[in-house]
Design a protein around this motif. Sequence first.
Motif, PDB file in Angstrom:
ATOM      1  N   GLN A   1      37.616  28.939  37.670  1.00  0.00           N
ATOM      2  CA  GLN A   1      37.566  30.396  37.721  1.00  0.00           C
ATOM      3  C   GLN A   1      36.203  30.974  37.281  1.00  0.00           C
ATOM      4  OE1 GLN A   1      40.333  30.752  39.606  1.00  0.00           O
ATOM      5  NE2 GLN A   1      40.931  32.570  38.425  1.00  0.00           N
ATOM      6  N   GLN A   2      35.268  30.100  36.969  1.00  0.00           N
ATOM      7  CA  GLN A   2      33.994  30.600  36.454  1.00  0.00           C
ATOM      8  C   GLN A   2      33.209  31.413  37.474  1.00  0.00           C
ATOM      9  OE1 GLN A   2      32.042  27.091  34.983  1.00  0.00           O
ATOM     10  NE2 GLN A   2      33.098  27.152  33.000  1.00  0.00           N
ATOM     11  N   TYR A   3      33.500  31.243  38.729  1.00  0.00           N
ATOM     12  CA  TYR A   3      32.794  32.008  39.756  1.00  0.00           C
ATOM     13  C   TYR A   3      33.026  33.497  39.600  1.00  0.00           C
ATOM     14  CZ  TYR A   3      37.162  32.832  42.307  1.00  0.00           C
ATOM     15  OH  TYR A   3      38.416  33.247  42.678  1.00  0.00           O
ATOM     16  N   LEU A   4      34.173  33.869  38.975  1.00  0.00           N
ATOM     17  CA  LEU A   4      34.454  35.278  38.759  1.00  0.00           C
ATOM     18  C   LEU A   4      33.429  35.914  37.807  1.00  0.00           C
ATOM     19  CD1 LEU A   4      38.333  34.983  38.300  1.00  0.00           C
ATOM     20  CD2 LEU A   4      37.089  35.679  40.371  1.00  0.00           C
ATOM     21  N   ILE A   5      33.105  35.177  36.727  1.00  0.00           N
ATOM     22  CA  ILE A   5      32.093  35.676  35.774  1.00  0.00           C
ATOM     23  C   ILE A   5      30.725  35.700  36.437  1.00  0.00           C
ATOM     24  CG2 ILE A   5      31.029  35.294  33.530  1.00  0.00           C
ATOM     25  CD1 ILE A   5      33.576  33.890  32.653  1.00  0.00           C
ATOM     26  N   THR A   6      30.445  34.650  37.204  1.00  0.00           N
ATOM     27  CA  THR A   6      29.153  34.558  37.887  1.00  0.00           C
ATOM     28  C   THR A   6      28.943  35.744  38.823  1.00  0.00           C
ATOM     29  OG1 THR A   6      29.279  32.148  37.763  1.00  0.00           O
ATOM     30  CG2 THR A   6      27.688  33.099  39.309  1.00  0.00           C
ATOM     31  N   ARG A   7      29.996  36.157  39.476  1.00  0.00           N
ATOM     32  CA  ARG A   7      29.898  37.274  40.408  1.00  0.00           C
ATOM     33  C   ARG A   7      29.510  38.556  39.682  1.00  0.00           C
ATOM     34  NH1 ARG A   7      35.490  38.381  42.904  1.00  0.00           N
ATOM     35  NH2 ARG A   7      35.781  39.067  40.744  1.00  0.00           N
ATOM     36  N   ASP A   8      30.172  38.838  38.549  1.00  0.00           N
ATOM     37  CA  ASP A   8      29.845  40.055  37.792  1.00  0.00           C
ATOM     38  C   ASP A   8      28.433  40.002  37.212  1.00  0.00           C
ATOM     39  OD1 ASP A   8      32.254  41.098  38.385  1.00  0.00           O
ATOM     40  OD2 ASP A   8      33.144  40.868  36.390  1.00  0.00           O
ATOM     41  N   VAL A   9      28.055  38.830  36.695  1.00  0.00           N
ATOM     42  CA  VAL A   9      26.702  38.692  36.124  1.00  0.00           C
ATOM     43  C   VAL A   9      25.646  38.989  37.184  1.00  0.00           C
ATOM     44  CG1 VAL A   9      25.044  37.060  35.167  1.00  0.00           C
ATOM     45  CG2 VAL A   9      27.374  37.141  34.263  1.00  0.00           C
TER      46      VAL A   9
ATOM     47  N   VAL B   1      26.794  43.028  28.968  1.00  0.00           N
ATOM     48  CA  VAL B   1      27.262  42.419  27.721  1.00  0.00           C
ATOM     49  C   VAL B   1      28.731  42.761  27.484  1.00  0.00           C
ATOM     50  CG1 VAL B   1      26.996  42.423  25.207  1.00  0.00           C
ATOM     51  CG2 VAL B   1      24.978  42.320  26.672  1.00  0.00           C
ATOM     52  N   TYR B   2      29.062  44.025  27.669  1.00  0.00           N
ATOM     53  CA  TYR B   2      30.455  44.413  27.470  1.00  0.00           C
ATOM     54  C   TYR B   2      31.371  43.768  28.513  1.00  0.00           C
ATOM     55  CZ  TYR B   2      29.406  47.845  23.869  1.00  0.00           C
ATOM     56  OH  TYR B   2      29.040  48.448  22.705  1.00  0.00           O
ATOM     57  N   ARG B   3      30.887  43.615  29.734  1.00  0.00           N
ATOM     58  CA  ARG B   3      31.710  42.983  30.767  1.00  0.00           C
ATOM     59  C   ARG B   3      31.965  41.524  30.445  1.00  0.00           C
ATOM     60  NH1 ARG B   3      35.717  44.147  34.168  1.00  0.00           N
ATOM     61  NH2 ARG B   3      35.657  42.884  36.071  1.00  0.00           N
ATOM     62  N   ILE B   4      30.935  40.819  29.988  1.00  0.00           N
ATOM     63  CA  ILE B   4      31.128  39.412  29.599  1.00  0.00           C
ATOM     64  C   ILE B   4      32.106  39.330  28.432  1.00  0.00           C
ATOM     65  CG2 ILE B   4      29.961  37.366  28.687  1.00  0.00           C
ATOM     66  CD1 ILE B   4      27.463  38.225  30.175  1.00  0.00           C
ATOM     67  N   LEU B   5      32.022  40.300  27.503  1.00  0.00           N
ATOM     68  CA  LEU B   5      32.948  40.305  26.376  1.00  0.00           C
ATOM     69  C   LEU B   5      34.388  40.525  26.864  1.00  0.00           C
ATOM     70  CD1 LEU B   5      33.291  40.151  23.325  1.00  0.00           C
ATOM     71  CD2 LEU B   5      32.944  42.627  23.230  1.00  0.00           C
ATOM     72  N   GLU B   6      34.565  41.334  27.888  1.00  0.00           N
ATOM     73  CA  GLU B   6      35.914  41.521  28.452  1.00  0.00           C
ATOM     74  C   GLU B   6      36.447  40.200  29.005  1.00  0.00           C
ATOM     75  OE1 GLU B   6      36.426  44.778  31.164  1.00  0.00           O
ATOM     76  OE2 GLU B   6      34.917  45.981  30.121  1.00  0.00           O
ATOM     77  N   TRP B   7      35.612  39.469  29.724  1.00  0.00           N
ATOM     78  CA  TRP B   7      36.036  38.157  30.228  1.00  0.00           C
ATOM     79  C   TRP B   7      36.388  37.227  29.065  1.00  0.00           C
ATOM     80  CZ3 TRP B   7      37.466  37.305  34.976  1.00  0.00           C
ATOM     81  CH2 TRP B   7      36.917  38.048  36.030  1.00  0.00           C
TER      82      TRP B   7
ATOM     83  N   ARG C   1      42.596  34.593  34.268  1.00  0.00           N
ATOM     84  CA  ARG C   1      42.944  35.549  35.300  1.00  0.00           C
ATOM     85  C   ARG C   1      41.719  36.320  35.763  1.00  0.00           C
ATOM     86  NH1 ARG C   1      46.772  36.059  31.364  1.00  0.00           N
ATOM     87  NH2 ARG C   1      45.837  38.000  30.571  1.00  0.00           N
ATOM     88  N   ASP C   2      41.806  36.813  36.959  1.00  0.00           N
ATOM     89  CA  ASP C   2      40.754  37.662  37.509  1.00  0.00           C
ATOM     90  C   ASP C   2      40.983  39.087  37.020  1.00  0.00           C
ATOM     91  OD1 ASP C   2      38.818  38.987  38.916  1.00  0.00           O
ATOM     92  OD2 ASP C   2      39.529  38.388  40.915  1.00  0.00           O
ATOM     93  N   LEU C   3      40.014  39.637  36.311  1.00  0.00           N
ATOM     94  CA  LEU C   3      40.169  40.988  35.777  1.00  0.00           C
ATOM     95  C   LEU C   3      40.278  42.029  36.870  1.00  0.00           C
ATOM     96  CD1 LEU C   3      37.641  40.913  32.761  1.00  0.00           C
ATOM     97  CD2 LEU C   3      40.120  40.664  32.718  1.00  0.00           C
ATOM     98  N   ASN C   4      39.766  41.710  38.037  1.00  0.00           N
ATOM     99  CA  ASN C   4      39.825  42.658  39.143  1.00  0.00           C
ATOM    100  C   ASN C   4      41.060  42.445  40.033  1.00  0.00           C
ATOM    101  OD1 ASN C   4      37.297  43.765  38.396  1.00  0.00           O
ATOM    102  ND2 ASN C   4      36.262  42.063  39.421  1.00  0.00           N
ATOM    103  N   GLY C   5      41.862  41.394  39.751  1.00  0.00           N
ATOM    104  CA  GLY C   5      43.006  41.061  40.580  1.00  0.00           C
ATOM    105  C   GLY C   5      44.279  41.777  40.149  1.00  0.00           C
ATOM    106  N   SER C   6      45.357  41.551  40.927  1.00  0.00           N
ATOM    107  CA  SER C   6      46.640  42.214  40.653  1.00  0.00           C
ATOM    108  C   SER C   6      47.314  41.655  39.427  1.00  0.00           C
ATOM    109  CB  SER C   6      47.569  42.069  41.876  1.00  0.00           C
ATOM    110  OG  SER C   6      47.792  40.688  42.162  1.00  0.00           O
ATOM    111  N   MET C   7      46.989  40.414  39.032  1.00  0.00           N
ATOM    112  CA  MET C   7      47.624  39.778  37.878  1.00  0.00           C
ATOM    113  C   MET C   7      46.873  40.052  36.584  1.00  0.00           C
ATOM    114  SD  MET C   7      50.254  38.364  39.202  1.00  0.00           S
ATOM    115  CE  MET C   7      50.764  37.263  37.901  1.00  0.00           C
TER     116      MET C   7
END
Length: 761
Positions: A91-99, A119-125, A48-54
């Motif tokens: 869905q990997q583009y979502l992580i790429t965007r945050d990185v 680091v903490y954001r990647i851990l959340e993903w 899931r997208d952490l920034n999305g509604s789901m």
Amino acid sequence: MATEALKRQIAGKWQNAFARLNRDQEGITGLLAFSEAWALATEFLHPRDLNGSMANKELDMVKVRLAVETLSKSKMLPILLENFLEDMRKQQYLITRDVNQFMLQYEETEDVHHIARLVYRILEWYRAWVPITELGHTILSAYTLTFQTHVYSILPPSFSRGFKKLVNATFDLAQSPVPPPWLPPTPPALQSPVPPPRPDLPLWSAFEQLGLLDRYESLISSVCYEHIEAHILETCSKRWGERMLQPLREWMTNRIVPWMVMPYARGARSAEEARSMLQGVGSRFDFHVCKTLSDLRTREIFDIIIDFPDSQPALEDLKECLQRVDQRTQLVQTLRKANRKRLLHPGADTKDILTQYVSIIRCLRLVDPPGVLLFKVADPIRRYLRERPDTIRCIVASLVGDGESGDSLVDENEPIQPLQQMQVEDYTDPSWEPEPIDAGPDFRTNKPSDVISTLVSIYDSKDLFVRELQVLLAQRLLAITDGNFDRERRNIEILKIRFGEAALQVCEVMLRDMTESKRTDQHVQSQKHMMLHPTIISRHFWPPLQAGKFAMPGQFKLIQDDYAREFHSFKQDKKLRWLPHLGTIRLEIELQDRTIPVDVPPLEAAFIELFSEKDTWTVDELIARVGSVDRSAAIKSLTTWVDMGVLKEEISNQYVLLEVAEDGSSVSTGGAPPRPARVIEEVSAVLTVEQQQAEQMRVYWKFIEGMLTNLGTLPLDRIQTMLKFAPGYDRTIEQLGAFMEAARREGLVTVANGMWKLSRT
């Protein structure tokens, strides 16, 4: 057309698959249940997208676990994993965007805060997408590998630099009771009711879960290495007066070891287990401490040796470090390079080179008692000292306490012992040990241990030192005016211990001559009081003295003759042979307006005596009256009186006596002289060893001249070979080369391409 057999085979497999999915239930009840389980499991595992509604949608975990159990019984977990991994790739583009977002912020500001947040954001993903444990270790491992592979592939090169800074910041975190303001709050998944013992614990936990500890293991170690190096350079540079290795190890225990617990022993359940886990890496870091300190002391080794013995603690540290790290070759190379640059050059005084060499001997014997390091470092110094003409003179002067600066190469605390000679090793000795592994083929473990034996061993024979000792002692004995020879007698006794009684027999004769000379002079003075106090020596037992053939005129000649008659009446079998150019004469020059007391050499006294006959003399007339005198020496002697205002050069080479001072100032008898007292330039009465060798080589010039006349051009080695047939010739080819070079400067010979020939006149 398909065959019947193929049709039956396909039908059988379809029936087996249907039965597995339907689980042998009536109709398609099992298949419907499987379909619901598949839909629920894929919905749960969908990234899931952490920034999305789901992102915050929650599912009933009881139903999810039942669905997973249904799929497991149907043997569909591998298909579920494959489907899950495919969804991850989409869905990997979502992580790429945050990185990219966090790294852009870091590259603009160089603030390590952004790396920590990343680091903490990647851990959340990672935690948002991680499968539940009921899916089994295989699916969890495949997920972790896929997730880390993608993350590592999108991290830019600048992340390594930022991650290194973040790890470096944990050194301060490990000692801080509260986290710094830039550290993000602990994620909910990592929070616990009990506060962490250290603020950096969540950060290291994140590193471990994301696999950063394994991936950047060498980088983490390098941070610790750099921290150790910076501390050693800051606290140990130029501090040689105290031991530093043990305080460094205590600093490691108090500062580095607590930090090491997080990256290397975080999972330890007890202190003993943590100690066991840290043993290997701790040994590695201790090795780096020894290596860094060894490198620092190696760079400072030349100055450490200069500062010896105050720098002895630094040498003891270096010895301990070298036992742990293999830096012996670097030490030898560094010290040899420093010696070439700062010591072995024409601008360095021979005494300074010898003083540094002695310090090198003492320091390297402290660092390496077998002497391998000293053997390798000393070789260039010994070869350089062997080429210096005044080396022996400096060593001998130190032996008899005649150093110009008052310093001595000999340690007064060292026992006086005979010179040690190289001995054959006794392999039957139970205390015998083999040579060190890095010893060269020419090394010997039983080399001389005392400093004097080491210095004398620079040369192949101690005869050179004995001849120099004779010259130096002769100069010192002739310079004594008060008749006290106790110091020289003590020196001779000490030297007899070192060089043996046979080598010092001539010196004992010289000392007896001085004592006998004083006794003889006392007897002559008792018979007839005289102003002359000569030193009477045995010509055959003393080194050659400076030559001089002039004769003292006037009253000086009469005083010499009177003394000679009294001496002959006392010792009828002896005859005095005067050396009038040596010694000092105390005069009082009585002029019309002044009296000048002065101590001058005999030649100056002879010249001023002649001015009592007439007031004006030319240089040639003066030389004719006193005998064979070099013209330059005569002018120099006359200039002495000109400087004192006694004589004046009226015209070129003609001098006149000034009965009245030119400035018209009258000085009464006994008054102070009008000019400051003159400092007498001391001229050695005894020929040095080099001068003796040069005079002896002149005897062989006729042989050389005959060779070059008859044979034309000859190389130096051929001249040396032919000279060996001359009676008494014992010079080395180096000494012959120096003599030939002196002859070339005088214009007697020329040399081209190593071939010598006579100059055409």
